[in-house]
Design an enzyme around this catalytic site. Structure first.
Site, PDB file in Angstrom:
ATOM      1  CD  GLN A  56       5.401  17.232   5.039  1.00  9.78           C
ATOM      2  OE1 GLN A  56       4.500  16.435   5.291  1.00  9.78           O
ATOM      3  NE2 GLN A  56       6.335  17.531   5.914  1.00  9.78           N
TER       4      GLN A  56
ATOM      5  CB  CYS B  59      13.550   9.762   7.718  1.00 10.86           C
ATOM      6  SG  CYS B  59      14.337   8.428   6.888  1.00 10.86           S
TER       7      CYS B  59
ATOM      8  N   GLY C 203       3.601   4.701  12.674  1.00 11.62           N
ATOM      9  CA  GLY C 203       4.472   3.575  13.034  1.00 11.62           C
ATOM     10  C   GLY C 203       4.002   2.889  14.313  1.00 11.62           C
TER      11      GLY C 203
ATOM     12  CD  GLU D  74      10.689  13.225  10.440  1.00 11.71           C
ATOM     13  OE1 GLU D  74       9.602  12.648  10.600  1.00 11.71           O
ATOM     14  OE2 GLU D  74      11.680  12.680   9.918  1.00 11.71           O
TER      15      GLU D  74
ATOM     16  N   GLY E 116       7.549   5.756   7.616  1.00 11.67           N
ATOM     17  CA  GLY E 116       6.653   6.912   7.659  1.00 11.67           C
ATOM     18  C   GLY E 116       6.750   7.602   8.996  1.00 11.67           C
ATOM     19  CB  SER E 117       4.436   9.900  10.676  1.00 14.11           C
ATOM     20  OG  SER E 117       3.270   9.123  10.786  1.00 14.11           O
ATOM     21  CG  ASN E 118       8.301   8.632  15.206  1.00 10.43           C
ATOM     22  OD1 ASN E 118       8.835   9.052  14.188  1.00 10.43           O
ATOM     23  ND2 ASN E 118       8.960   8.035  16.169  1.00 10.43           N
ATOM     24  CD  GLN E 119      -0.269  11.077  14.423  1.00  9.96           C
ATOM     25  OE1 GLN E 119       0.183  11.569  13.372  1.00  9.96           O
ATOM     26  NE2 GLN E 119      -1.370  11.494  14.980  1.00  9.96           N
TER      27      GLN E 119
ATOM     28  CE  LYS F   5      -1.420   3.027   2.573  1.00  9.75           C
ATOM     29  NZ  LYS F   5      -1.464   4.157   1.608  1.00  9.75           N
TER      30      LYS F   5
ATOM     31  CD  GLU G  14      14.363   2.047   9.796  1.00  8.00           C
ATOM     32  OE1 GLU G  14      14.773   0.954  10.230  1.00  8.00           O
ATOM     33  OE2 GLU G  14      14.686   3.150  10.319  1.00  8.00           O
TER      34      GLU G  14
END
Ligand SMILES: NC(=O)C1=CN([C@@H]2O[C@H](COP(=O)(O)OP(=O)(O)OC[C@H]3O[C@@H](n4cnc5c(N)ncnc54)[C@H](O)[C@@H]3O)[C@@H](O)[C@H]2O)C=CC1
Ligand SMILES: O=C(O)CCC(=O)C(=O)O
Length: 487
Positions: A336, A289, A238, A390, A233-236, A180, A255
Protein backbone atom coordinates in the site's frame (compact mmCIF):
# COMPACT_ATOMS: atom_id res chain seq x y z
CA UNK A 1 16.96 -4.76 14.78
CA UNK A 2 15.61 -7.82 16.57
CA UNK A 3 12.48 -9.49 15.36
CA UNK A 4 9.59 -9.66 17.84
CA UNK A 5 7.45 -12.69 17.26
CA UNK A 6 4.06 -13.52 18.58
CA UNK A 7 4.11 -17.27 18.19
CA UNK A 8 0.39 -17.63 18.05
CA UNK A 9 -0.74 -19.22 14.84
CA UNK A 10 -4.36 -18.60 13.94
CA UNK A 11 -6.17 -21.59 12.50
CA UNK A 12 -9.11 -21.77 10.14
CA UNK A 13 -12.53 -22.08 11.77
CA UNK A 14 -14.48 -24.81 10.13
CA UNK A 15 -17.56 -26.67 11.27
CA UNK A 16 -17.12 -25.38 14.81
CA UNK A 17 -13.46 -26.43 15.07
CA UNK A 18 -10.14 -24.62 14.77
CA UNK A 19 -8.05 -26.54 12.25
CA UNK A 20 -4.91 -26.00 10.17
CA UNK A 21 -5.05 -25.76 6.41
CA UNK A 22 -4.58 -28.93 4.41
CA UNK A 23 -1.63 -27.17 2.73
CA UNK A 24 0.37 -27.11 5.96
CA UNK A 25 1.45 -23.58 4.98
CA UNK A 26 1.24 -20.48 7.11
CA UNK A 27 1.71 -16.80 6.44
CA UNK A 28 3.02 -14.04 8.70
CA UNK A 29 1.19 -10.88 9.53
CA UNK A 30 3.61 -8.03 10.30
CA UNK A 31 3.13 -4.73 12.05
CA UNK A 32 3.24 -1.90 9.47
CA UNK A 33 4.50 0.45 12.19
CA UNK A 34 7.46 -1.86 12.74
CA UNK A 35 7.91 -4.56 10.15
CA UNK A 36 10.22 -6.47 12.49
CA UNK A 37 7.25 -7.34 14.63
CA UNK A 38 5.31 -10.41 13.61
CA UNK A 39 1.79 -9.95 14.96
CA UNK A 40 0.79 -13.53 14.31
CA UNK A 41 0.61 -16.13 11.61
CA UNK A 42 -2.42 -17.35 9.69
CA UNK A 43 -3.20 -20.32 7.51
CA UNK A 44 -2.28 -20.06 3.85
CA UNK A 45 -5.21 -22.15 2.77
CA UNK A 46 -6.21 -23.65 -0.54
CA UNK A 47 -9.32 -24.39 -2.58
CA UNK A 48 -9.69 -27.67 -0.61
CA UNK A 49 -10.10 -25.81 2.70
CA UNK A 50 -12.62 -23.52 1.08
CA UNK A 51 -14.55 -26.47 -0.28
CA UNK A 52 -14.60 -28.11 3.16
CA UNK A 53 -15.91 -24.94 4.75
CA UNK A 54 -18.67 -24.57 2.18
CA UNK A 55 -19.71 -28.18 2.85
CA UNK A 56 -19.93 -27.37 6.57
CA UNK A 57 -21.94 -24.20 5.91
CA UNK A 58 -24.31 -26.09 3.63
CA UNK A 59 -24.90 -28.82 6.18
CA UNK A 60 -25.60 -26.30 8.93
CA UNK A 61 -28.11 -24.39 6.84
CA UNK A 62 -31.26 -26.47 7.36
CA UNK A 63 -31.21 -26.31 11.15
CA UNK A 64 -30.09 -22.66 11.31
CA UNK A 65 -32.78 -21.36 9.04
CA UNK A 66 -35.43 -23.29 10.95
CA UNK A 67 -34.64 -21.35 14.13
CA UNK A 68 -36.85 -18.37 14.76
CA UNK A 69 -35.46 -14.89 14.14
CA UNK A 70 -35.43 -14.11 17.90
CA UNK A 71 -33.52 -17.34 18.57
CA UNK A 72 -30.85 -16.40 16.02
CA UNK A 73 -30.84 -12.92 17.53
CA UNK A 74 -29.96 -14.35 20.95
CA UNK A 75 -26.77 -15.82 19.48
CA UNK A 76 -25.79 -12.46 18.01
CA UNK A 77 -26.44 -10.70 21.34
CA UNK A 78 -24.10 -13.22 22.97
CA UNK A 79 -21.40 -12.58 20.38
CA UNK A 80 -21.79 -8.83 20.93
CA UNK A 81 -21.36 -9.22 24.69
CA UNK A 82 -18.20 -11.29 24.30
CA UNK A 83 -16.74 -8.92 21.72
CA UNK A 84 -17.52 -5.97 23.99
CA UNK A 85 -15.40 -7.51 26.73
CA UNK A 86 -12.45 -7.66 24.33
CA UNK A 87 -12.41 -4.15 22.87
CA UNK A 88 -8.90 -3.45 24.12
CA UNK A 89 -7.43 -6.76 23.03
CA UNK A 90 -9.00 -6.71 19.57
CA UNK A 91 -8.37 -2.98 19.11
CA UNK A 92 -4.70 -3.48 19.93
CA UNK A 93 -4.41 -6.41 17.56
CA UNK A 94 -6.01 -4.33 14.80
CA UNK A 95 -3.63 -1.42 15.37
CA UNK A 96 -0.65 -3.73 15.30
CA UNK A 97 -1.87 -5.60 12.28
CA UNK A 98 -2.92 -2.78 9.94
CA UNK A 99 -1.73 0.41 11.55
CA UNK A 100 -4.80 2.55 12.36
CA UNK A 101 -4.51 4.32 15.70
CA UNK A 102 -5.68 2.50 18.81
CA UNK A 103 -8.62 4.88 19.53
CA UNK A 104 -9.85 4.37 15.97
CA UNK A 105 -9.35 0.60 16.21
CA UNK A 106 -11.14 0.35 19.54
CA UNK A 107 -13.93 2.62 18.28
CA UNK A 108 -14.35 0.43 15.23
CA UNK A 109 -14.54 -2.71 17.37
CA UNK A 110 -17.22 -1.03 19.49
CA UNK A 111 -19.04 -0.21 16.27
CA UNK A 112 -18.95 -3.94 15.43
CA UNK A 113 -20.60 -4.64 18.80
CA UNK A 114 -23.35 -2.11 17.99
CA UNK A 115 -23.88 -3.62 14.53
CA UNK A 116 -24.28 -7.07 16.07
CA UNK A 117 -26.89 -5.72 18.49
CA UNK A 118 -28.72 -3.86 15.77
CA UNK A 119 -29.05 -7.00 13.63
CA UNK A 120 -29.78 -9.19 16.65
CA UNK A 121 -32.82 -6.93 17.14
CA UNK A 122 -33.78 -7.39 13.50
CA UNK A 123 -34.61 -10.99 14.36
CA UNK A 124 -37.72 -9.64 16.14
CA UNK A 125 -38.91 -7.44 13.27
CA UNK A 126 -41.35 -8.14 10.48
CA UNK A 127 -40.16 -9.73 7.29
CA UNK A 128 -43.16 -9.34 5.07
CA UNK A 129 -46.38 -7.52 4.21
CA UNK A 130 -49.98 -8.50 3.77
CA UNK A 131 -51.11 -7.41 0.31
CA UNK A 132 -54.79 -7.25 -0.68
CA UNK A 133 -55.63 -9.89 -3.26
CA UNK A 134 -58.24 -9.33 -5.97
CA UNK A 135 -59.79 -12.53 -4.61
CA UNK A 136 -61.58 -11.58 -1.41
CA UNK A 137 -61.43 -15.20 -0.16
CA UNK A 138 -57.64 -15.33 -0.35
CA UNK A 139 -54.75 -14.28 1.82
CA UNK A 140 -51.79 -12.84 -0.05
CA UNK A 141 -48.58 -11.86 1.68
CA UNK A 142 -44.84 -11.67 1.27
CA UNK A 143 -42.25 -13.39 3.39
CA UNK A 144 -38.50 -13.54 3.12
CA UNK A 145 -36.26 -16.56 2.99
CA UNK A 146 -32.49 -16.85 3.37
CA UNK A 147 -30.29 -17.20 0.29
CA UNK A 148 -28.31 -20.17 1.64
CA UNK A 149 -24.53 -20.14 2.01
CA UNK A 150 -23.15 -16.61 1.85
CA UNK A 151 -19.50 -16.05 0.89
CA UNK A 152 -17.98 -12.96 2.51
CA UNK A 153 -14.79 -11.42 1.08
CA UNK A 154 -13.45 -8.48 3.07
CA UNK A 155 -10.62 -5.93 2.92
CA UNK A 156 -8.06 -4.89 5.52
CA UNK A 157 -9.07 -1.27 6.12
CA UNK A 158 -11.98 -1.98 8.50
CA UNK A 159 -11.03 -5.38 9.95
CA UNK A 160 -14.00 -5.52 12.36
CA UNK A 161 -16.78 -3.27 11.05
CA UNK A 162 -16.92 -4.45 7.44
CA UNK A 163 -16.91 -8.21 8.17
CA UNK A 164 -19.51 -7.74 10.90
CA UNK A 165 -21.81 -5.55 8.79
CA UNK A 166 -21.89 -8.44 6.32
CA UNK A 167 -21.89 -11.43 8.70
CA UNK A 168 -24.51 -10.14 11.17
CA UNK A 169 -27.32 -9.56 8.64
CA UNK A 170 -26.40 -12.75 6.76
CA UNK A 171 -26.84 -14.77 9.95
CA UNK A 172 -29.91 -13.07 11.37
CA UNK A 173 -31.87 -13.68 8.17
CA UNK A 174 -31.03 -17.40 8.32
CA UNK A 175 -28.03 -17.79 6.02
CA UNK A 176 -24.81 -19.57 6.95
CA UNK A 177 -21.46 -17.94 6.27
CA UNK A 178 -17.96 -18.60 5.00
CA UNK A 179 -15.64 -15.62 5.36
CA UNK A 180 -12.32 -15.06 3.66
CA UNK A 181 -10.79 -12.03 5.32
CA UNK A 182 -7.93 -9.97 3.88
CA UNK A 183 -4.65 -11.56 4.92
CA UNK A 184 -3.43 -8.18 6.25
CA UNK A 185 -6.20 -8.29 8.86
CA UNK A 186 -6.68 -12.02 9.35
CA UNK A 187 -5.28 -12.30 12.88
CA UNK A 188 -7.81 -9.69 14.03
CA UNK A 189 -10.55 -11.59 12.19
CA UNK A 190 -9.67 -14.83 13.90
CA UNK A 191 -10.04 -13.08 17.29
CA UNK A 192 -13.48 -11.90 16.23
CA UNK A 193 -14.46 -15.36 15.01
CA UNK A 194 -13.39 -16.69 18.43
CA UNK A 195 -16.24 -14.59 19.90
CA UNK A 196 -18.73 -16.42 17.64
CA UNK A 197 -17.20 -19.72 18.69
CA UNK A 198 -17.50 -18.87 22.39
CA UNK A 199 -21.07 -17.70 21.93
CA UNK A 200 -21.82 -21.31 20.97
CA UNK A 201 -23.17 -20.91 17.45
CA UNK A 202 -24.00 -24.33 15.99
CA UNK A 203 -21.07 -25.86 14.06
CA UNK A 204 -20.89 -24.78 10.42
CA UNK A 205 -23.06 -21.67 10.82
CA UNK A 206 -19.97 -19.49 10.54
CA UNK A 207 -16.67 -20.57 9.03
CA UNK A 208 -13.44 -18.72 8.32
CA UNK A 209 -10.76 -19.67 5.81
CA UNK A 210 -7.68 -17.45 5.43
CA UNK A 211 -5.38 -17.37 2.44
CA UNK A 212 -4.64 -15.70 -0.87
CA UNK A 213 -7.51 -13.98 -2.63
CA UNK A 214 -6.44 -15.46 -5.94
CA UNK A 215 -6.95 -19.00 -4.56
CA UNK A 216 -9.37 -19.02 -1.65
CA UNK A 217 -11.32 -15.94 -2.80
CA UNK A 218 -11.51 -17.17 -6.37
CA UNK A 219 -12.62 -20.63 -5.21
CA UNK A 220 -15.38 -18.95 -3.23
CA UNK A 221 -16.50 -17.00 -6.30
CA UNK A 222 -16.58 -20.20 -8.37
CA UNK A 223 -18.07 -22.58 -5.81
CA UNK A 224 -21.47 -23.89 -6.96
CA UNK A 225 -22.76 -24.14 -3.38
CA UNK A 226 -22.03 -20.53 -2.45
CA UNK A 227 -25.39 -18.95 -3.13
CA UNK A 228 -24.41 -15.33 -2.65
CA UNK A 229 -21.24 -13.27 -2.45
CA UNK A 230 -20.75 -10.02 -0.59
CA UNK A 231 -17.52 -8.17 -1.27
CA UNK A 232 -15.72 -4.97 -0.26
CA UNK A 233 -12.39 -4.07 -1.81
CA UNK A 234 -10.84 -2.88 -5.04
CA UNK A 235 -12.75 -2.38 -8.29
CA UNK A 236 -10.45 -4.83 -10.01
CA UNK A 237 -11.34 -7.70 -7.67
CA UNK A 238 -14.97 -6.57 -7.46
CA UNK A 239 -15.33 -7.10 -11.19
CA UNK A 240 -14.04 -10.67 -10.82
CA UNK A 241 -16.61 -11.32 -8.11
CA UNK A 242 -19.41 -9.94 -10.28
CA UNK A 243 -18.38 -11.81 -13.42
CA UNK A 244 -17.93 -15.11 -11.57
CA UNK A 245 -21.23 -14.75 -9.74
CA UNK A 246 -23.08 -13.82 -12.91
CA UNK A 247 -21.69 -16.84 -14.75
CA UNK A 248 -23.26 -19.23 -12.29
CA UNK A 249 -26.30 -17.21 -11.29
CA UNK A 250 -25.25 -16.38 -7.73
CA UNK A 251 -26.45 -13.20 -6.06
CA UNK A 252 -23.70 -10.66 -5.43
CA UNK A 253 -23.08 -7.33 -3.81
CA UNK A 254 -20.00 -5.12 -4.23
CA UNK A 255 -18.68 -2.10 -2.36
CA UNK A 256 -15.59 -0.72 -4.00
CA UNK A 257 -13.59 2.42 -4.49
CA UNK A 258 -14.23 6.10 -4.12
CA UNK A 259 -12.68 9.36 -5.26
CA UNK A 260 -14.60 11.45 -2.84
CA UNK A 261 -14.79 15.23 -3.18
CA UNK A 262 -15.30 17.95 -0.64
CA UNK A 263 -16.63 21.25 -1.96
CA UNK A 264 -15.79 24.37 0.05
CA UNK A 265 -17.80 27.43 -0.97
CA UNK A 266 -16.99 31.09 -0.31
CA UNK A 267 -19.48 31.29 2.57
CA UNK A 268 -18.23 28.19 4.41
CA UNK A 269 -17.15 28.08 8.03
CA UNK A 270 -13.48 27.69 7.08
CA UNK A 271 -12.21 26.32 10.37
CA UNK A 272 -14.87 23.64 10.30
CA UNK A 273 -14.15 22.87 6.63
CA UNK A 274 -10.42 22.53 7.29
CA UNK A 275 -10.91 20.33 10.33
CA UNK A 276 -13.39 18.05 8.59
CA UNK A 277 -11.35 17.85 5.41
CA UNK A 278 -8.39 16.66 7.44
CA UNK A 279 -10.50 14.17 9.36
CA UNK A 280 -12.11 12.86 6.19
CA UNK A 281 -8.90 12.78 4.17
CA UNK A 282 -6.24 11.68 6.60
CA UNK A 283 -7.83 9.66 9.40
CA UNK A 284 -6.89 5.99 9.03
CA UNK A 285 -4.06 7.33 6.83
CA UNK A 286 -6.59 7.98 4.08
CA UNK A 287 -7.37 4.28 3.77
CA UNK A 288 -11.16 4.47 3.70
CA UNK A 289 -13.28 4.10 0.63
CA UNK A 290 -15.16 7.18 1.87
CA UNK A 291 -11.97 9.20 2.43
CA UNK A 292 -11.78 12.72 1.03
CA UNK A 293 -9.30 12.84 -1.81
CA UNK A 294 -10.30 15.90 -3.87
CA UNK A 295 -10.95 19.31 -2.32
CA UNK A 296 -12.72 21.71 -4.66
CA UNK A 297 -12.50 25.22 -3.26
CA UNK A 298 -14.28 28.33 -4.51
CA UNK A 299 -11.75 30.88 -5.70
CA UNK A 300 -12.71 33.68 -3.27
CA UNK A 301 -11.49 31.74 -0.23
CA UNK A 302 -9.01 29.40 -1.93
CA UNK A 303 -5.80 30.95 -0.56
CA UNK A 304 -7.24 31.37 2.93
CA UNK A 305 -8.48 27.76 3.01
CA UNK A 306 -5.20 26.43 1.65
CA UNK A 307 -3.10 28.28 4.24
CA UNK A 308 -5.26 27.11 7.11
CA UNK A 309 -5.16 23.54 5.79
CA UNK A 310 -1.38 23.49 5.44
CA UNK A 311 -0.93 25.05 8.86
CA UNK A 312 -3.04 22.34 10.48
CA UNK A 313 -1.50 19.48 8.54
CA UNK A 314 1.95 20.52 9.74
CA UNK A 315 0.86 19.78 13.28
CA UNK A 316 -0.28 16.21 12.64
CA UNK A 317 1.60 13.74 14.80
CA UNK A 318 2.58 10.67 12.83
CA UNK A 319 3.79 7.42 14.37
CA UNK A 320 2.93 4.03 15.79
CA UNK A 321 -0.84 3.94 16.36
CA UNK A 322 -0.29 2.43 19.83
CA UNK A 323 1.44 5.63 21.00
CA UNK A 324 -0.89 8.00 22.82
CA UNK A 325 -0.45 11.33 21.02
CA UNK A 326 -0.18 9.81 17.54
CA UNK A 327 -2.94 10.98 15.17
CA UNK A 328 -1.92 9.20 11.96
CA UNK A 329 -0.35 5.77 11.65
CA UNK A 330 1.51 4.08 8.80
CA UNK A 331 0.10 2.70 5.57
CA UNK A 332 -1.27 -0.79 6.17
CA UNK A 333 1.40 -2.65 4.21
CA UNK A 334 4.49 -2.20 2.11
CA UNK A 335 2.37 -2.77 -0.99
CA UNK A 336 0.00 0.00 0.00
CA UNK A 337 2.91 2.34 0.77
CA UNK A 338 4.38 1.65 -2.67
CA UNK A 339 1.02 2.32 -4.32
CA UNK A 340 0.71 5.64 -2.49
CA UNK A 341 4.28 6.68 -3.38
CA UNK A 342 3.72 5.83 -7.02
CA UNK A 343 0.63 8.09 -7.10
CA UNK A 344 2.63 10.90 -5.48
CA UNK A 345 5.29 10.59 -8.19
CA UNK A 346 2.65 10.49 -10.86
CA UNK A 347 1.05 13.67 -9.46
CA UNK A 348 4.32 15.58 -9.82
CA UNK A 349 5.10 14.05 -13.22
CA UNK A 350 1.71 15.09 -14.59
CA UNK A 351 2.20 18.70 -13.51
CA UNK A 352 0.41 19.07 -10.18
CA UNK A 353 2.25 21.25 -7.63
CA UNK A 354 3.34 19.48 -4.44
CA UNK A 355 2.75 21.90 -1.56
CA UNK A 356 3.05 19.61 1.47
CA UNK A 357 4.59 16.24 2.28
CA UNK A 358 5.27 13.85 -0.54
CA UNK A 359 7.97 11.77 1.11
CA UNK A 360 8.27 8.43 2.81
CA UNK A 361 9.43 8.85 6.41
CA UNK A 362 12.35 6.58 7.20
CA UNK A 363 14.46 8.20 9.89
CA UNK A 364 14.69 7.17 13.55
CA UNK A 365 11.38 5.81 14.86
CA UNK A 366 10.03 5.55 11.30
CA UNK A 367 12.87 3.35 10.04
CA UNK A 368 11.01 0.05 10.10
CA UNK A 369 7.51 1.23 9.26
CA UNK A 370 5.53 2.14 6.16
CA UNK A 371 5.10 5.83 6.88
CA UNK A 372 4.30 8.53 4.40
CA UNK A 373 3.87 12.25 5.07
CA UNK A 374 0.42 13.79 4.71
CA UNK A 375 0.62 15.12 1.18
CA UNK A 376 -1.15 17.98 -0.59
CA UNK A 377 -1.09 18.88 -4.27
CA UNK A 378 -2.50 21.99 -5.89
CA UNK A 379 -3.07 22.96 -9.52
CA UNK A 380 -4.67 19.55 -9.95
CA UNK A 381 -6.78 19.20 -13.07
CA UNK A 382 -9.48 16.65 -13.65
CA UNK A 383 -7.54 14.79 -16.33
CA UNK A 384 -4.70 13.91 -13.95
CA UNK A 385 -4.36 10.40 -12.54
CA UNK A 386 -4.41 11.71 -8.96
CA UNK A 387 -7.78 13.33 -9.69
CA UNK A 388 -9.26 10.15 -11.13
CA UNK A 389 -7.92 7.03 -9.39
CA UNK A 390 -8.41 5.88 -5.83
CA UNK A 391 -5.09 6.36 -4.00
CA UNK A 392 -6.06 4.99 -0.59
CA UNK A 393 -3.46 7.03 1.25
CA UNK A 394 -2.94 10.43 2.90
CA UNK A 395 -2.92 12.43 -0.32
CA UNK A 396 -5.17 15.44 -0.98
CA UNK A 397 -5.69 17.16 -4.32
CA UNK A 398 -6.73 20.82 -4.26
CA UNK A 399 -8.77 22.13 -7.18
CA UNK A 400 -10.21 25.60 -7.74
CA UNK A 401 -13.72 26.47 -8.98
CA UNK A 402 -15.44 29.77 -9.65
CA UNK A 403 -19.05 28.69 -9.10
CA UNK A 404 -21.00 25.88 -7.45
CA UNK A 405 -21.89 24.63 -10.94
CA UNK A 406 -18.21 24.35 -11.86
CA UNK A 407 -17.46 22.71 -8.50
CA UNK A 408 -20.17 20.10 -9.04
CA UNK A 409 -19.04 19.43 -12.60
CA UNK A 410 -15.54 18.73 -11.28
CA UNK A 411 -16.88 16.69 -8.36
CA UNK A 412 -18.91 14.48 -10.72
CA UNK A 413 -16.16 14.09 -13.30
CA UNK A 414 -14.96 10.68 -12.04
CA UNK A 415 -16.09 7.09 -12.49
CA UNK A 416 -16.79 6.74 -8.75
CA UNK A 417 -19.77 7.95 -6.73
CA UNK A 418 -19.41 6.84 -3.13
CA UNK A 419 -19.44 9.84 -0.79
CA UNK A 420 -19.15 13.62 -1.01
CA UNK A 421 -19.52 16.65 1.19
CA UNK A 422 -20.01 20.38 0.94
CA UNK A 423 -19.23 23.24 3.30
CA UNK A 424 -21.58 26.19 2.91
CA UNK A 425 -24.10 28.19 4.95
CA UNK A 426 -26.37 28.77 1.98
CA UNK A 427 -29.40 26.51 1.93
CA UNK A 428 -29.94 26.83 -1.83
CA UNK A 429 -26.38 25.64 -2.42
CA UNK A 430 -26.88 22.77 -0.01
CA UNK A 431 -30.00 21.66 -1.88
CA UNK A 432 -28.32 21.96 -5.28
CA UNK A 433 -25.47 19.80 -4.00
CA UNK A 434 -27.83 17.21 -2.49
CA UNK A 435 -29.72 17.02 -5.83
CA UNK A 436 -26.84 17.11 -8.28
CA UNK A 437 -24.00 15.29 -6.57
CA UNK A 438 -23.62 11.78 -7.97
CA UNK A 439 -22.82 9.91 -4.76
CA UNK A 440 -24.57 7.42 -2.50
CA UNK A 441 -23.62 9.32 0.65
CA UNK A 442 -23.86 13.13 0.58
CA UNK A 443 -22.96 15.15 3.65
CA UNK A 444 -23.40 18.82 4.41
CA UNK A 445 -20.94 20.60 6.71
CA UNK A 446 -19.45 17.25 7.72
CA UNK A 447 -16.54 15.10 6.57
CA UNK A 448 -16.98 12.77 3.59
CA UNK A 449 -16.33 9.68 5.74
CA UNK A 450 -18.78 8.75 8.48
CA UNK A 451 -21.03 5.80 8.00
CA UNK A 452 -23.79 5.04 10.48
CA UNK A 453 -24.77 1.43 10.94
CA UNK A 454 -28.54 2.08 10.92
CA UNK A 455 -28.49 3.89 7.56
CA UNK A 456 -28.05 2.45 4.08
CA UNK A 457 -24.47 2.63 2.77
CA UNK A 458 -23.33 2.25 -0.82
CA UNK A 459 -22.26 4.09 -3.91
CA UNK A 460 -23.38 5.18 -7.33
CA UNK A 461 -21.54 4.65 -10.63
CA UNK A 462 -18.55 2.30 -10.29
CA UNK A 463 -18.39 2.48 -6.49
CA UNK A 464 -20.83 -0.35 -5.94
CA UNK A 465 -23.09 -2.89 -7.56
CA UNK A 466 -25.88 -0.35 -6.93
CA UNK A 467 -27.06 -2.21 -3.87
CA UNK A 468 -26.86 -0.92 -0.32
CA UNK A 469 -25.51 -2.42 2.88
CA UNK A 470 -26.38 -1.89 6.57
CA UNK A 471 -29.53 -0.66 8.26
CA UNK A 472 -32.83 -1.79 6.82
CA UNK A 473 -31.22 -2.05 3.38
CA UNK A 474 -29.36 -5.21 4.39
CA UNK A 475 -32.48 -7.38 4.21
CA UNK A 476 -32.72 -6.68 0.49
CA UNK A 477 -29.46 -8.43 -0.22
CA UNK A 478 -29.45 -11.19 2.36
CA UNK A 479 -32.95 -12.52 1.69
CA UNK A 480 -35.14 -13.47 -1.19
CA UNK A 481 -38.81 -12.41 -1.28
CA UNK A 482 -41.52 -15.03 -1.58
CA UNK A 483 -45.00 -13.93 -2.54
CA UNK A 484 -47.54 -16.26 -0.96
CA UNK A 485 -51.16 -16.80 -2.03
CA UNK A 486 -53.40 -18.87 0.23
CA UNK A 487 -57.00 -19.78 -0.46
N1 LIG B 1 -13.28 0.15 -1.01
C1 LIG B 1 -12.59 -0.33 -0.03
O1 LIG B 1 -13.06 -0.39 1.08
C2 LIG B 1 -11.24 -0.86 -0.30
C3 LIG B 1 -10.57 -0.51 -1.44
N2 LIG B 1 -9.33 -1.00 -1.64
C4 LIG B 1 -8.62 -0.55 -2.85
O2 LIG B 1 -7.98 -1.65 -3.43
C5 LIG B 1 -6.59 -1.43 -3.55
C6 LIG B 1 -5.86 -2.73 -3.37
O3 LIG B 1 -6.11 -3.29 -2.10
P1 LIG B 1 -6.22 -4.86 -1.95
O4 LIG B 1 -6.16 -5.27 -0.56
O5 LIG B 1 -5.22 -5.50 -2.86
O6 LIG B 1 -7.72 -5.08 -2.46
P2 LIG B 1 -8.37 -6.39 -3.03
O7 LIG B 1 -9.62 -6.03 -3.73
O8 LIG B 1 -7.36 -7.18 -3.76
O9 LIG B 1 -8.70 -7.22 -1.71
C7 LIG B 1 -9.95 -7.27 -1.07
C8 LIG B 1 -10.28 -8.72 -0.73
O10 LIG B 1 -10.42 -9.48 -1.93
C9 LIG B 1 -9.60 -10.63 -1.89
N3 LIG B 1 -9.19 -10.99 -3.26
C10 LIG B 1 -8.11 -10.58 -3.94
N4 LIG B 1 -8.08 -11.15 -5.16
C11 LIG B 1 -9.18 -11.95 -5.25
C12 LIG B 1 -9.72 -12.78 -6.27
N5 LIG B 1 -9.14 -12.96 -7.44
N6 LIG B 1 -10.87 -13.42 -6.02
C13 LIG B 1 -11.49 -13.26 -4.83
N7 LIG B 1 -11.03 -12.50 -3.83
C14 LIG B 1 -9.89 -11.85 -4.03
C15 LIG B 1 -8.47 -10.21 -0.99
O11 LIG B 1 -7.77 -11.33 -0.49
C16 LIG B 1 -9.21 -9.43 0.08
O12 LIG B 1 -9.81 -10.32 1.00
C17 LIG B 1 -6.30 -0.37 -2.50
O13 LIG B 1 -5.17 0.36 -2.82
C18 LIG B 1 -7.55 0.45 -2.54
O14 LIG B 1 -7.48 1.38 -3.57
C19 LIG B 1 -8.75 -1.85 -0.76
C20 LIG B 1 -9.37 -2.22 0.38
C21 LIG B 1 -10.66 -1.72 0.71
O1 LIG C 1 -17.45 2.79 7.86
C1 LIG C 1 -16.80 3.78 7.59
O2 LIG C 1 -16.54 4.64 8.43
C2 LIG C 1 -16.30 3.98 6.23
C3 LIG C 1 -16.34 2.74 5.42
C4 LIG C 1 -15.31 2.86 4.41
O3 LIG C 1 -14.81 3.94 4.20
C5 LIG C 1 -14.79 1.72 3.72
O4 LIG C 1 -15.52 0.74 3.52
O5 LIG C 1 -13.63 1.79 3.36
Amino acid sequence: MSVTVNNKTSLNFLNGRWIPSVTGEIQESRNPANSNEIVGTVQRSSEVDLDNSVKAAKEALTAWKKLSGPERGQYLFKVANILEQRLDEIGECMTKEMGKTFPEAKGETKRAVDILRYFAGEGMRKKGDVIPSTDNQALMYTTRVPLGVVGVITPWNFPAAIPIWKIAPALIYGNTVVIKPATEAAVTMSKIIACFDEAGLPPGVINMVTGPGSKVGQAMIDHPDVNALTFTGSNQTGKKVAQGALDRGAKYQLEMGGKNPVIVLDDADLDLAVEQTINGGLRSTGQKCTATSRIIVQSGIYEQFKNKLLEKIKRIKIGDGMTNEVWMGPCASENQLNTVMSYIHKGSEEGATLIAGGKRLQDNEFADGYYVEPTVFENVTSDMTIAQEEIFGPVLALMKAETIKEALDLANDVKFGLSASIFTRNIANMLTFIDDMEAGLVRVNAESAGVELQAPFGGMKQSSSHSREQGQAAIEFFTSIKTVFVK
